[in-house]
Scaffold this motif. Structure first.
Motif, short mmCIF file in Angstrom:
data_model
loop_
_atom_site.label_atom_id
_atom_site.label_comp_id
_atom_site.label_asym_id
_atom_site.label_seq_id
_atom_site.Cartn_x
_atom_site.Cartn_y
_atom_site.Cartn_z
N GLU A 161 -2.56 -10.91 3.61
CA GLU A 161 -1.53 -9.77 3.76
C GLU A 161 -1.75 -8.82 2.80
N SER A 162 -2.70 -7.88 2.87
CA SER A 162 -3.23 -7.04 1.55
C SER A 162 -2.18 -5.96 1.40
N TYR A 163 -2.33 -5.48 0.28
CA TYR A 163 -1.48 -4.29 -0.19
C TYR A 163 -2.00 -3.30 0.55
N PRO A 164 -1.23 -2.31 1.45
CA PRO A 164 -1.65 -1.42 2.48
C PRO A 164 -1.95 -0.26 1.45
N THR A 194 -3.14 3.46 1.16
CA THR A 194 -2.83 4.65 2.02
C THR A 194 -3.90 5.86 1.55
N TRP A 212 6.99 -4.38 -2.58
CA TRP A 212 5.93 -4.99 -2.06
C TRP A 212 5.65 -6.27 -2.64
#
Ligand SMILES: Cc1ncc(COP(=O)(O)O)c(C=O)c1O
Length: 367
Positions: free
Chosen positions: A36-39, A41, A260
């Motif tokens: 679940e990687s860092y989103p 943007t 996060w």
């Protein structure tokens, strides 16, 4: 099997050649990278357009993330951003005195490989069981304190963990020119256990990997912490613009996003439990009637299961042929480990495929 097994986890191209599975069909459990990687943007165009001089914001964010707010031992002069901690592992034999090197018998093999390629004398210490490892290392340092000691903390794949105070004791034992190299690639899930917090010594070299915890291994970012002089040596060797602009922009916000990070630690725990629940029936079934032949190590981002070599190879092949990539690690002449990473709990189709494959294998064994 057509081609050589991949040397490292996550090599889907080579795995495809090896097992005849299209690249896009794999469920990749062969790494210890957070699924679940860092989103990421949308980035400013400048991140791509401008030459990537190291931004002050990026360095300050990294310093605060790794060292905390009031670190009295270390500051920005003691850290260097690199394009993945692998870059430093490759550089160490060029920058340190060539002394004998003590490496974990079981552990990320690049440490051993790089020193061997530099013609250093490389020796193993046992790395699955704490007491045995500590007494072996103590004895070895008593016999010769002028050797580099490589510690992977926590160890990949055995999960072995030394306390920061133990590491400080060893650093103090080392003779002139010898370094304690501490690879903390998997430390982000338990940051209070890092030697960076309160246990740093000037003959330590500490490696941190951005890719694992933040789930962005493709960004190629890592950090090395060391005394100022050594940092300058690394810097000279690595040269200008080592960290690209997009990597700096993404990491700056990821380092600052405490919410996060906290959520990620909880999610990683959940994903680890899920992975154990999925695979436990398989390993308990194999264990029946073979007491003491298996060892199991659980770390936050992976679990490793020890099996007789033939069985481990068969299992690896069985899963790979069905598009589930595990990591086979040969351990000694009898045993191999199957290291299994975590799956994103939202990947329902993937979870179902794993369950079906486990059930199918168990049904075969039962026949
Ligand atoms: C223990 C350990 N150290 C270092 C690395 C290198 O990671 P990176 O270059 O992505 O920081 C790996 C990669 O798998 C690893 O497992």
């Amino acid at each position: 099997m057509k081609a050589q097994l991949p040397l490292h986890g996550g090599d889907l191209q080579q795995a495809s050649e090896c097992f005849d599975v299209p690249v896009e069909q794999w469920i990749d459990l062969s790494t210890g990278i957070n699924p679940e990687s860092y989103p990421v943007t949308k980035l400013d165009d400048a991140a791509f357009q401008q030459l990537p001089y190291l931004s002050l914001k990026f360095l300050q964010a990294a310093e605060s993330y790794y060292l905390g707010e009031d670190n009295v031992d270390l500051g920005v002069d003691n850290l260097l951003a690199v394009s993945g901690s692998q870059a430093v592992i490759q550089l160490l034999p060029e920058c340190l005195p060539i002394l004998p090197v003590l490496v974990p018998e079981l552990g990320y093999q690049e440490h051993r490989l790089q020193w061997q390629q530099a013609d250093a004398s490389v020796f193993n210490y046992p790395s699955t069981e704490l007491e045995t490892s500590v007494s072996f290392i103590n004895e070895s340092l008593q016999q010769n304190s002028r050797q580099h000691l490589v510690i992977i903390n926590p160890n990949n794949p055995s999960g072995l963990k030394f306390s920061p105070s133990q590491l400080k004791v060893w650093a103090k034992c080392l003779g002139e020119g010898a370094y304690l190299i501490i690879d903390e690639a998997f430390m982000d899930t338990q940051p209070d256990q890092s030697v960076l917090v309160q246990h740093f010594e000037s003959n330590m070299i500490v490696l941190r990997s951005f890719g694992k915890f933040f789930g962005l291994a493709g960004l190629r970012l890592g950090f090395v912490f060391a005394n100022k002089k050594l940092i300058q040596t690394f810097q000279k060797r690595l040269g200008l613009w080592a960290i690209n602009g997009p990597a700096q922009s993404i990491a700056t916000v990821a380092f600052q996003n405490k919410a996060w990070q906290q959520q990620a630690r909880a999610n990683i725990c959940k994903a680890a439990k899920l992975s154990q629940i999925l695979f436990n029936p398989l390993f308990s079934c194999l264990q029946q009637g073979q007491k003491n032949t298996h060892c199991v190590f659980h770390e936050a981002l992976f679990s490793s299961y020890g099996l007789p070599i033939k069985q481990a190879e068969e299992l690896n092949y069985f899963f790979a042929k069905r598009g589930i990539l595990l990591r086979l690690i040969h351990f000694n002449h009898e045993y191999a480990l199957l290291r299994i990473g975590t799956i994103n709990p939202n990947n329902k189709a993937g979870i179902r495929r794993i369950q079906e494959t486990v059930d199918l294998y168990i049904a075969q064994v039962a026949q």
